[in-house]
Design a protein around this motif. Structure first.
Motif, mmCIF file in Angstrom:
data_model
loop_
_atom_site.group_PDB
_atom_site.id
_atom_site.type_symbol
_atom_site.label_atom_id
_atom_site.label_comp_id
_atom_site.label_asym_id
_atom_site.label_seq_id
_atom_site.Cartn_x
_atom_site.Cartn_y
_atom_site.Cartn_z
ATOM 1 N N LEU A 1 48.125 36.883 27.385
ATOM 2 C CA LEU A 1 48.415 37.110 28.803
ATOM 3 C C LEU A 1 49.715 36.436 29.212
ATOM 4 C CD1 LEU A 1 44.822 36.709 30.300
ATOM 5 C CD2 LEU A 1 46.183 38.828 30.208
ATOM 6 N N ARG B 1 45.926 44.639 31.714
ATOM 7 C CA ARG B 1 46.264 43.279 32.156
ATOM 8 C C ARG B 1 45.215 42.786 33.150
ATOM 9 N NH1 ARG B 1 50.886 40.051 33.100
ATOM 10 N NH2 ARG B 1 52.317 41.751 32.668
ATOM 11 N N LEU C 1 42.832 39.573 32.591
ATOM 12 C CA LEU C 1 42.766 38.461 33.541
ATOM 13 C C LEU C 1 41.337 38.257 34.059
ATOM 14 C CD1 LEU C 1 46.104 39.104 35.445
ATOM 15 C CD2 LEU C 1 45.537 37.056 34.105
ATOM 16 N N HIS D 1 39.300 34.733 33.431
ATOM 17 C CA HIS D 1 38.748 33.900 34.497
ATOM 18 C C HIS D 1 37.222 33.840 34.447
ATOM 19 C CE1 HIS D 1 42.480 32.829 36.388
ATOM 20 N NE2 HIS D 1 42.877 34.086 36.295
ATOM 21 N N GLU E 1 38.344 34.336 40.993
ATOM 22 C CA GLU E 1 39.516 34.971 40.365
ATOM 23 C C GLU E 1 39.087 36.158 39.506
ATOM 24 O OE1 GLU E 1 42.961 34.438 40.467
ATOM 25 O OE2 GLU E 1 42.380 33.296 42.243
ATOM 26 N N HIS F 1 40.455 40.097 39.972
ATOM 27 C CA HIS F 1 41.088 40.894 38.911
ATOM 28 C C HIS F 1 40.234 42.087 38.505
ATOM 29 C CE1 HIS F 1 44.528 38.306 38.544
ATOM 30 N NE2 HIS F 1 43.733 37.256 38.470
#
Length: 160
Positions: A53, A65, A69, A73, A81, A85
């Motif tokens: 990442l 991506r 992410l 998280h 988070e 995402h």
């Protein structure tokens, strides 16, 4: 009839691009985290995911991506988070579905590989589970804090 457990993604050691490596690591994490429910095995990929990442070029519309992410998280226990995402991943996937509608079936099929309707439903179920877990955490957090206050105040000197 016995239900056969899903097979893990085939092991790869070389990748044409960093995006291909990210896709592979995400598949491995998804397999261990969701299909096999073995969080410890999924966490083995956490450091590698972090490096990938970090090395990715900027691209705010890359679905993979957002998924990477979200997984990162979630494995770190940062559910807020992870939810953000995961929502972004779903939004981008829905956008892809709309774009794919204007293409012929073979192009549409290619565009939606690994991001089809069933995959989208699975991601929504993951998002719902994350939201539920985050709500539960928020509900139990004040109780833990109140217990610490009670223990700290009950020092044996008549305090409550």
């Amino acid at each position: 009839m016995r239900h056969k457990p899903p097979e893990p993604p085939t092991t790869q050691r070389r990748f044409a691009t960093i995006w291909g490596e990210l896709d592979y690591v995400c598949k491995k994490i998804r397999y261990w985290l969701y299909a096999r429910k073995q969080r410890a095995r999924a966490e083995r990929y956490l450091q590698r995911l972090a490096v990938i990442l970090h090395e990715l070029p900027e691209n705010d519309i890359a679905i993979i991506r957002a998924e990477g992410l979200a997984l990162f998280h979630e494995l770190k226990g940062e559910l807020g988070e992870a939810i953000t995402h995961r929502e972004r991943e779903i939004h981008l996937t829905e956008r892809l579905h709309k774009e794919a509608q204007s293409h012929d079936n073979s192009t549409k099929s290619y565009m939606l590989q690994g991001r089809g309707t069933i995959d989208l439903q699975e991601r929504r179920a993951i998002l719902d589970a994350l939201r539920k877990e985050e709500t539960e955490r928020q509900r139990t957090r004040p109780l833990k804090k109140n217990r610490r206050v009670l223990v700290a105040n009950s020092d044996g000197h008549g305090g409550v």
